[in-house]
Design an enzyme around this catalytic site. Structure first.
Site, PDB file in Angstrom:
ATOM      1  N   LYS A   1     -23.634 -34.380 -13.511  1.00 29.93           N
ATOM      2  CA  LYS A   1     -23.065 -35.705 -13.733  1.00 29.93           C
ATOM      3  C   LYS A   1     -23.295 -36.197 -15.172  1.00 29.93           C
ATOM      4  CE  LYS A   1     -22.237 -36.511  -9.181  1.00 29.93           C
ATOM      5  NZ  LYS A   1     -22.686 -35.313  -8.469  1.00 29.93           N
TER       6      LYS A   1
HETATM    7  C1  LIG Z   1     -22.194 -34.653  -7.390  1.00 31.06           C
HETATM    8  C2  LIG Z   1     -22.703 -33.300  -7.148  1.00 31.06           C
HETATM    9  C3  LIG Z   1     -21.910 -32.316  -6.550  1.00 31.06           C
HETATM   10  C4  LIG Z   1     -20.524 -32.606  -6.019  1.00 31.06           C
HETATM   11  O1  LIG Z   1     -19.599 -32.856  -7.047  1.00 31.06           O
HETATM   12  P1  LIG Z   1     -18.247 -33.608  -6.713  1.00 31.06           P
HETATM   13  O2  LIG Z   1     -17.601 -33.881  -8.026  1.00 31.06           O
HETATM   14  O3  LIG Z   1     -18.632 -34.880  -6.009  1.00 31.06           O
HETATM   15  O4  LIG Z   1     -17.437 -32.710  -5.844  1.00 31.06           O
HETATM   16  C5  LIG Z   1     -22.444 -31.044  -6.428  1.00 31.06           C
HETATM   17  N1  LIG Z   1     -23.693 -30.756  -6.843  1.00 31.06           N
HETATM   18  C6  LIG Z   1     -24.483 -31.685  -7.413  1.00 31.06           C
HETATM   19  C7  LIG Z   1     -25.849 -31.304  -7.833  1.00 31.06           C
HETATM   20  C8  LIG Z   1     -24.018 -32.983  -7.597  1.00 31.06           C
HETATM   21  O5  LIG Z   1     -24.804 -33.895  -8.170  1.00 31.06           O
END
Ligand SMILES: *Cc1c(COP(=O)(O)O)cnc(C)c1O
Length: 463
Positions: A112
């Site tokens: 993120k």
């Molecule tokens: C948010 C997240 C995901 C999922 O990603 P999306 O964009 O919501 O599909 C997978 N792994 C981790 C570690 C995350 O923080």
């Protein structure tokens, strides 16, 4: 570049409006009016760029006239200087055809940060120029919240309120949010699931009186500006592997469908992408949808990959828009079905188009643990449970009779989920030094019921 709503309402808006409003006024999601195109010649030249320069090349046509180029480049440079690896998103080789794309070298150790370190700066820049101040509202299953907080803490132009499901994040995820004590940061633990948090955020945005008074703004992956920076690392990975004219497959641990949708966007923009593997844990709504054409919400199960414990994958709406030939009336029908009965059924042509680009694979808890153990045995690599879901799906979906490389997105640092890694391998993954004293820090958060009134009045009392 202009942005239009997947539900057809309102006029086109520029990048900056899409950034600051998050959700379109008709409840739809913003998508670019058209996909910018990179030719094979462009890609060959882009292969020589470092991450920040490549990020500018990929994103400049998507930002368009909303911002002068040099300012965009300087925000990009600052965002990726906060990463602790010079390649920003390095590739690690696992075997002849399999690679891991490490997306966790940012400040909060999950992918993120790649988007939010830039989005925080884009917000601050736009608001400061407009002499405006907003309230940023975020629902998180664990990782978005800390990444958003680290992107906004201490910035003058915004307050941030983060709703997380009480007791359903890992300790480290919670501590990374609740130990940030800048006065513009507000953590709320909701007595419910991530889907409840997301529904509360949506409801507050749909409450026009509250939205305008609080000057609400969103940073969830429903915000187009969150998706956009993620497109870059698909280009970076494929070009690093010399695949500017041959396809690369990607396996993506998926929850809200933002990350893998960015891979789809890269493909629409001209990057040769083979299959996009939707890797889910037991919360497998997308795997079921691809198998049956029926999108039906069920109960959320808690897993060792909590950032994917999601039933409603909001960004799927963006894919539906393209899969229906950009027909907002069809998208509205699907979304109405979802609101009214928690389900909809894709038309045959829409399902066919989705299957042209995507495959899907459900990995249960035992298989996730086995994958962490197997990867460690094969390569000595300690993988977090989310990345392991992606890697296990890659093993199942890789085409045996092809030479196409498979890149699995490693979405979190193993040190964020030490219990699962230790159980599977006997090894405790170390956290980077800068987090060594996290458990000694004071925490600050408010526990609230899953109730719109309660949350709105808490926010009103703090802004
Ligand atoms: C948010 C997240 C995901 C999922 O990603 P999306 O964009 O919501 O599909 C997978 N792994 C981790 C570690 C995350 O923080």
């Amino acid at each position: 570049m202009n942005y239009i709503s997947t539900r057809g309402g309102g006029g086109p808006v520029d990048f900056e409006s899409a950034l600051l409003t998050g959700l379109a006024s008709d409840g739809g999601l913003y998508v670019p009016e058209s996909w910018p195109q990179f030719s094979a010649t462009d890609l060959a030249e882009m292969a020589r760029l470092d991450y920040a320069a490549l990020a500018f090349r990929v994103m400049a046509p998507l930002v368009g006239d909303a911002m002068p180029g040099p300012r965009l480049q300087s925000l990009i440079d600052a965002a990726y200087a906060s990463f602790d690896h010079k390649a920003v998103t390095p590739l690690v080789q696992l075997d002849r055809r399999n690679w891991l794309l490490e997306l966790f070298h940012g400040p909060t150790l999950a992918f993120k940060d790649v988007a939010l370190q830039l989005v925080g700066r884009l917000f601050d820049d736009a608001l400061t120029r407009r002499k405006a101040r907003v309230t940023i509202l975020v629902a998180t299953s664990g990782d978005t919240g800390s990444a958003a907080i680290h992107a906004i803490a201490g910035r003058a132009a915004a307050d941030i309120f983060v709703l997380h499901p009480h007791g359903r994040t890992s300790d480290i995820q919670r501590l990374q949010m609740t130990t940030v004590t800048e006065p513009n940061v507000h953590n709320i633990a909701i007595e419910g699931t991530f889907d409840d948090c997301q529904a509360l955020v949506k409801a507050m945005f749909n409450d026009a009186g509250f939205r305008d008074k609080a000057r609400l703004s969103g940073m969830n992956s429903i915000n187009w500006a969150r998706v956009m920076p993620q497109i870059v690392y698909y280009f970076h990975a494929a070009l690093s592997l010399g695949r500017e004219s041959r396809p690369t497959d990607f396996s993506v641990p998926t929850g809200n469908f933002g990350d893998i949708y960015a891979g789809y966007a890269a493909k629409r923009m001209g990057l040769p992408v083979g299959q996009l593997v939707i890797a889910t844990n037991v919360n497998d709504i997308l795997a079921r949808t691809l198998a049956t054409g029926h999108y039906a919400v069920s109960e959320v199960s808690q897993t060792i990959s909590p950032s994917m414990d999601i039933q409603i994958s909001s960004n799927f709406e963006r894919l539906l828009f393209d899969a229906t030939d950009r027909d907002p009336a069809a998208v509205r029908r699907y979304m109405d079905g979802l609101t009214q009965s928690g389900a909809f059924t894709l038309s045959d042509p829409a399902l066919r188009r989705i299957r042209q680009d995507f495959t899907a694979c459900r990995i249960d808890e035992a298989a996730t643990r086995d994958e962490i153990a197997q990867s460690y045995r094969e390569t000595g690599y300690l993988m977090d449970p989310h990345s392991a879901v992606g890697r296990a799906a890659a093993r199942q979906q890789i085409q045996p009779d092809s030479d196409t490389p498979m890149v699995t997105l490693a979405t979190a640092h193993p040190g964020k989920f030490p219990e699962a890694v230790r159980q599977a391998t006997g090894q405790t993954p170390p956290l980077p030094d800068r987090y060594a004293d996290l458990r000694q820090c004071e925490e600050r958060y408010e526990i609230l019921p899953n109730d719109l009134q309660a949350v709105e009045s808490f926010i009103n009392s703090r802004i």
